[in-house]
Scaffold this active site. Structure first.
Site, mmCIF file in Angstrom:
data_model
loop_
_atom_site.group_PDB
_atom_site.id
_atom_site.type_symbol
_atom_site.label_atom_id
_atom_site.label_comp_id
_atom_site.label_asym_id
_atom_site.label_seq_id
_atom_site.Cartn_x
_atom_site.Cartn_y
_atom_site.Cartn_z
ATOM 1 N N LYS A 22 0.829 -1.205 0.000
ATOM 2 C CA LYS A 22 0.000 0.000 0.000
ATOM 3 C C LYS A 22 0.864 1.256 0.000
ATOM 4 C CE LYS A 22 -3.746 -0.409 2.210
ATOM 5 N NZ LYS A 22 -4.745 -0.618 3.280
ATOM 6 N N ARG A 91 -3.564 2.967 8.478
ATOM 7 C CA ARG A 91 -3.883 1.730 7.760
ATOM 8 C C ARG A 91 -2.668 0.820 7.696
ATOM 9 N NH1 ARG A 91 -8.374 2.150 4.078
ATOM 10 N NH2 ARG A 91 -9.332 4.198 4.111
ATOM 11 N N GLY A 100 -8.431 -7.401 4.375
ATOM 12 C CA GLY A 100 -9.279 -7.511 5.551
ATOM 13 C C GLY A 100 -8.637 -8.195 6.737
ATOM 14 N N MET A 102 -5.803 -7.292 8.486
ATOM 15 C CA MET A 102 -5.217 -6.427 9.496
ATOM 16 C C MET A 102 -6.069 -5.172 9.658
ATOM 17 S SD MET A 102 -1.163 -7.024 8.855
ATOM 18 C CE MET A 102 -1.254 -6.609 7.120
ATOM 19 N N ARG A 335 -3.231 -1.219 -6.470
ATOM 20 C CA ARG A 335 -2.384 -2.408 -6.465
ATOM 21 C C ARG A 335 -2.737 -3.226 -7.695
ATOM 22 N NH1 ARG A 335 -5.455 -4.643 -1.134
ATOM 23 N NH2 ARG A 335 -7.486 -4.977 -2.064
ATOM 24 N N HIS A 451 -15.737 -8.054 1.036
ATOM 25 C CA HIS A 451 -14.782 -8.987 1.639
ATOM 26 C C HIS A 451 -14.940 -10.388 1.064
ATOM 27 C CE1 HIS A 451 -13.586 -11.954 4.742
ATOM 28 N NE2 HIS A 451 -12.553 -11.145 4.908
ATOM 29 N N ARG A 580 5.059 -47.603 -12.812
ATOM 30 C CA ARG A 580 5.243 -48.382 -11.587
ATOM 31 C C ARG A 580 4.785 -49.821 -11.858
ATOM 32 N NH1 ARG A 580 2.346 -43.741 -10.503
ATOM 33 N NH2 ARG A 580 3.324 -42.165 -9.167
ATOM 34 N N ARG A 635 10.004 -48.585 -14.362
ATOM 35 C CA ARG A 635 10.701 -48.906 -13.107
ATOM 36 C C ARG A 635 10.495 -50.376 -12.764
ATOM 37 N NH1 ARG A 635 8.881 -45.815 -7.750
ATOM 38 N NH2 ARG A 635 7.185 -47.330 -7.828
ATOM 39 N N SER A 786 16.724 -40.578 -12.214
ATOM 40 C CA SER A 786 15.395 -40.013 -11.959
ATOM 41 C C SER A 786 15.243 -39.865 -10.453
ATOM 42 C CB SER A 786 14.289 -40.913 -12.510
ATOM 43 O OG SER A 786 13.018 -40.343 -12.259
ATOM 44 N N GLY A 788 13.476 -39.701 -7.150
ATOM 45 C CA GLY A 788 12.214 -40.101 -6.535
ATOM 46 C C GLY A 788 12.013 -39.284 -5.273
ATOM 47 N N ASN A 790 9.480 -38.466 -3.459
ATOM 48 C CA ASN A 790 8.623 -38.933 -2.365
ATOM 49 C C ASN A 790 9.455 -39.675 -1.323
ATOM 50 O OD1 ASN A 790 6.491 -37.901 -3.792
ATOM 51 N ND2 ASN A 790 5.691 -39.874 -4.450
ATOM 52 N N ASP A 791 10.197 -40.707 -1.781
ATOM 53 C CA ASP A 791 11.026 -41.462 -0.842
ATOM 54 C C ASP A 791 12.202 -40.635 -0.344
ATOM 55 O OD1 ASP A 791 9.800 -43.879 -0.338
ATOM 56 O OD2 ASP A 791 10.562 -44.831 -2.146
ATOM 57 N N CYS A 854 10.470 -37.907 -10.794
ATOM 58 C CA CYS A 854 9.223 -38.636 -11.044
ATOM 59 C C CYS A 854 8.333 -38.736 -9.809
ATOM 60 C CB CYS A 854 9.500 -40.030 -11.592
ATOM 61 S SG CYS A 854 10.447 -41.084 -10.470
ATOM 62 N N TYR A 874 13.796 -32.971 -17.174
ATOM 63 C CA TYR A 874 12.351 -33.151 -17.303
ATOM 64 C C TYR A 874 11.729 -33.359 -15.935
ATOM 65 C CZ TYR A 874 12.981 -38.210 -16.627
ATOM 66 O OH TYR A 874 13.281 -39.438 -16.103
#
Length: 901
Positions: A22, A91, A100, A102, A335, A451, A580, A635, A786, A788, A790-791, A854, A874
């Site tokens: 602001k 403000r 809205g 603060m 803004r 709002h 998989r 895999r 590749s 992995g 997640n693991d 992956c 990739y």
């Protein structure tokens, strides 16, 4: 020594870190010559000092005095003077917009004496007393933390006894009486009189705005939007200009383009004889800007000129707050405006066509999250529906759910698995929790800048507002509309694109953008019911096409069968990054792997493998044919072993019961012994991946043979299969060496028999910290990597994904240990450091080593930018997220180019 106060003449739009959004934009508007009331900004550094020390820096009071006196000298008025008093607004203004969340205090400087001077100076006693009651009401709630309902109830009661339909109908005497009541509320609830000294009011208001940074609703909003907690807010002290000075005054909010649709034109809300908070609070339904033109053509013309100037200057949709004081236009804020997903794509391409931005900028201004919203279903236009009412379409989408009337109901019902629509007379910042969990929001009051509308658009939530026929009786638990009485728990459907509200469920269908993604541009256009939707589909096509042109990273898909592969290819996937193979043995085939793993003799195991070979070969034939000509990473089997073995407890009970009944089954007894022998306390870190392949002779060889024979079969049919063999859970280069030797032997044997060379790439997953840290060694045996993730996330954090998310992630997010689940967005500091180490190590051994990712992070927008910066070739993600990944990969390339320019 830090400088804590900046005059508007000292700042600019590029100083949001210091001045907040602001303050930076007020300074920018002043710089380009727009009419901004005199004022100054207290920096975010001052707020951080306040949060650190628990008190306002001593130097700040001095700097405020210096800046305030400059304004007083400029205007010839003093703060709270008895005659011609100067009043200011206080403000908040953080770096990132938090609508809205603060606090704001208007009319600071008024007291029992100066209110009379204001009445004399303005010639309007009603205006003066209205301004004073607003100050006490806002100050009491914001600064003194008094329940705002106490003031609201007193105001409602005064309107009732005075026979006033709205607050505008109250007389000066009514408002003077309200001031007395409000002061009594302050004295009763705070134990002190309402402060009469103007500077005391100002200092207390500044501190209250600092304090509002850490209110629960502000922290909740920041958690949701992933805004850091340590930024702090700036405070803007601005000379008051008054929209409540009669019919020639007013206040409003305007957009240079429609934030819901993206259409160019005049959009906004205006309230005559009102102050700014009245518009965003949705207390009274607003007029349009077209109505303003009829009321005050000159101010309307000045506003249109300012809007055009701002859009040209910012080269984007601008959100503007303004006040008209007796025919004089003042700009209070601007803004870059929040917009719906559809508007984002339309506006981006419109600005390109208007030669205001480039196509690179167009893809930078659209996001994968916005594209994702456009892929969601919408209501079936041909379905029967019972229209209850039609109001203002504030944020598009289709939402069906139970009516809930407050936060508590929303949280309770969603915790039980229900979908809900939050229905309110109007929302306010305290409703944020309910809005977050609801599928949609419906309000009886408010406009496109209320709002409910602003927050819903920011969240991507469906919203319909200003439904005047809606009578929301929270106390009775009822919603009445055109003679129909609904109660909490009843089902309604709302259409945020049309503003329609329906009774009961309405079926949904694929959106035209989803049709385009799945079946091409012509199909998307054919599914579009109107010109507006066709324009949107075309805009998405243009943006995605350019993203495809500029991105460096390729986008593949995770697909385990031919159907998923075809869907991924339709959506633009350039290959399969992860098949998989263990998923191919779930269901009816599960027992085959069970036989392989639990076989007592080599002969039994060989028999089971022989039975599996034709099934696996056909799996790969279908998959490779669907991805003909594109790389397909397969895999080798990677199940946590417990997924393919009988449950130990269930089998133990079965055998025990059978033995007790004298009917023991010899096979079950032998099976139980084997399962006990192979039972693991933590299967995710046990006998799986490459370990299972080395432990069970012939298992990997079977799969490699099936891949090789499928490749030969397709080549002989004139196809172009491009399989890549990937070994999971490598931790040591020796593991990969052993598997590679076996694989090369099988490929050579099948190739000789078919009279063709089978030089298939053999690579591995990097999903253990040790693999990432020894990547330079592993790369010597790998044709590709590749990641992995997640693991890699599980093993880096020591988290079991299946357990921790429900167990304590909510607490970690609440306490700020995490800002988002590390399984949703990559942990760049920890897991990301291992990815970078793996990339650097791999490329140090083989500069051209092909690398991708992956895990599920491959479809996460923020993570995609990390992978681009890390140098991956990739990403691979679910078929649904392929178009999102394409766009984000393009955005990552543009951002990287901008960063080095």
């Amino acid at each position: 020594m830090a400088k804590y106060v900046y005059r508007f003449s000292e700042g600019g739009k590029d100083q949001k870190d210091l001045l907040g959004g602001k303050g930076a934009n007020l300074a920018e508007m002043a710089k380009i010559g727009l009419p901004v009331p005199p004022g100054f900004t207290i920096t975010t550094e001052a707020c951080r000092a306040y949060m650190r020390d628990g008190k306002v820096p001593a130097e700040l009071r001095v700097e405020v005095t210096m800046a305030l006196r400059e304004i007083e000298d400029q205007l010839g008025r003093g703060l709270g003077d008895f005659h011609e008093p100067l009043l200011v607004s206080v403000r908040s203004g953080a770096k990132f917009s938090m609508p809205g969340m603060m606090e704001t205090v208007l009319n600071v400087g008024l007291n029992d004496a100066s209110v009379k001077g204001l009445a004399e100076y303005s010639g309007d006693a009603r205006f003066a007393w209205d301004s004073y009651r607003r100050l006490i009401q806002m100050f009491g709630k914001t600064v003194l933390d008094i329940d705002g309902d106490l003031f609201a109830h007193a105001l409602d009661e005064k309107k009732r006894t005075a026979g006033a339909a709205t607050d505008v109908d109250l007389t000066a005497e009514d408002l003077q009486d309200l001031v007395t009541q409000f002061k009594a509320i302050v004295k009763d609830k705070s134990g002190h009189e309402f402060p009469q000294h103007p500077r005391e009011q100002l200092d207390m208001a500044i501190e209250a705005v600092f304090g509002s940074w850490n209110t629960e609703r502000a922290r909740l909003y920041r958690r949701r939007e992933r805004i850091p907690n340590d930024l702090g807010t700036a405070v803007n002290v601005v000379t008051m200009v008054f929209g409540n000075l009669g019919k020639t005054s007013g206040t409003g909010v305007a957009f240079t383009r429609d934030p819901s649709t993206g259409h160019s034109g005049v959009y906004g809300d205006y309230l005559a004889n009102a102050q700014g908070e009245d518009v965003v609070a949705g207390i009274r339904n607003t007029l349009s800007l077209a109505d303003l033109e009829k009321l005050d053509a000159k101010s309307y013309g000045d506003l249109m000129q300012a809007m055009r100037r701002l859009e040209t200057h910012y080269r984007d949709l601008c959100d503007i707050e303004f006040t008209i004081e007796r025919g004089k236009l003042w700009m209070l804020q601007t803004r870059v405006g929040k917009r719906t997903a559809g508007a984002a794509f339309r506006i981006a391409t419109q600005l390109v066509d208007e030669n205001l931005i480039t196509m690179d900028e167009a893809i930078a201004r659209t996001t994968g999250a916005q594209l994702s919203q456009l892929l969601f279903p919408q209501f079936d236009g041909g379905a029967a529906r019972h229209l209850l009412t039609k109001a203002m379409a504030a944020s598009p989408g289709a939402a069906v759910g139970e009516i809930v009337l407050d936060n508590a109901q929303a949280l309770e019902r969603t915790a039980e698995g229900a979908k809900v629509i939050l229905v309110r007379r109007e929302t306010n910042p305290d409703d944020l929790q309910g809005m977050i969990v609801a599928d949609g929001v419906l309000t009886a009051r408010g406009g496109k800048t209320s709002h409910a509308a602003v927050v819903a658009r920011g969240m991507g939530k469906c919203a319909v507002v200003g439904a005047e026929e809606l009578d929301v009786d929270r106390a009775a638990g009822e919603v009445r509309v055109n003679g129909t009485v609904l109660r909490a728990g009843d089902i309604i459907a709302i259409d945020g694109s049309t503003g329609e509200v329906f009774l009961g469920e309405v079926p949904v269908v694929d959106s035209p953008v989803m049709r385009y993604i799945s079946d091409g541009l012509e199909a998307g256009l054919a599914a579009s019911p109107d010109d507006e939707t066709r324009e949107l589909v075309t805009a998405v096509d243009r943006v995605l096409a350019h993203a495809d042109d500029v991105r460096r990273m390729r986008v593949r898909a995770n697909a385990d069968n031919a159907d998923d592969a075809r869907r991924a290819r339709q959506r633009g996937a350039e290959g399969i990054g992860l098949c998989r193979t263990e998923h191919q043995f779930l269901g009816e085939r599960r027992e085959y792997i069970e036989h392989v793993v639990l076989a007592d003799t080599d002969a039994d195991r060989a028999k089971a493998l022989t039975e599996l070979l034709p099934m696996q070969r056909q799996d790969f034939v279908e998959l490779l044919e669907a991805m003909d000509g594109l790389p397909t990473t397969i895999r080798l089997i990677d199940p946590p072993l417990h997924e393919f073995l009988p449950d130990l407890t269930d089998l133990s009970v079965k055998v025990a019961l059978a033995e007790a009944a004298g009917k023991a089954d010899e096979r079950d007894v032998k099976l139980l012994a084997a399962v006990r022998r192979m039972h693991e306390q933590n299967p995710m870190l046990g006998l799986r991946g490459v370990r299972l392949g080395l432990k069970v002779p012939g298992l990997f060889a079977l799969q490699i043979r099936a891949i090789a024979e499928a490749t030969v079969q397709l080549r002989q049919a004139g196809k172009d299969p491009r399989p890549e063999i990937m070994v999971p859970l490598i931790g040591s280069v020796r593991e990969l060496q052993i598997v590679r030797e076996e694989a090369e032997g099988v490929l050579a044997e099948v190739g000789r028999a078919a009279g063709t060379a089978l030089d298939l790439p053999i690579g591995c997953m990097i999903e253990l910290p040790r693999a990432a840290l020894t990547a330079h060694r592993i790369a010597e045996e790998a044709d590709f990597f590749s990641f992995g993730t997640n693991d890699l996330t599980q093993t880096t954090w020591g988290f079991s994904r299946d357990d921790v998310e429900g167990a304590f992630f909510a607490d970690y997010l609440e306490n700020g240990v995490l800002t988002i689940s590390p399984f949703e967005t990559l942990d760049g500091d920890g897991v990301g450091a291992l990815v970078r180490a793996g990339v650097e190590g791999g490329r140090s051994a083989k500069p051209d080593l092909h690398m991708g990712v992956c895990g599920e992070h491959g479809g996460d927008p923020e993570s995609i930018h990390f992978f681009h910066d890390a140098g991956l070739d990739y990403v691979s993600c679910s078929p649904f997220r392929v178009p999102i990944a394409r766009l984000e990969a393009g955005r990552a390339a543009v951002h990287a180019e901008d960063a080095t320019a």
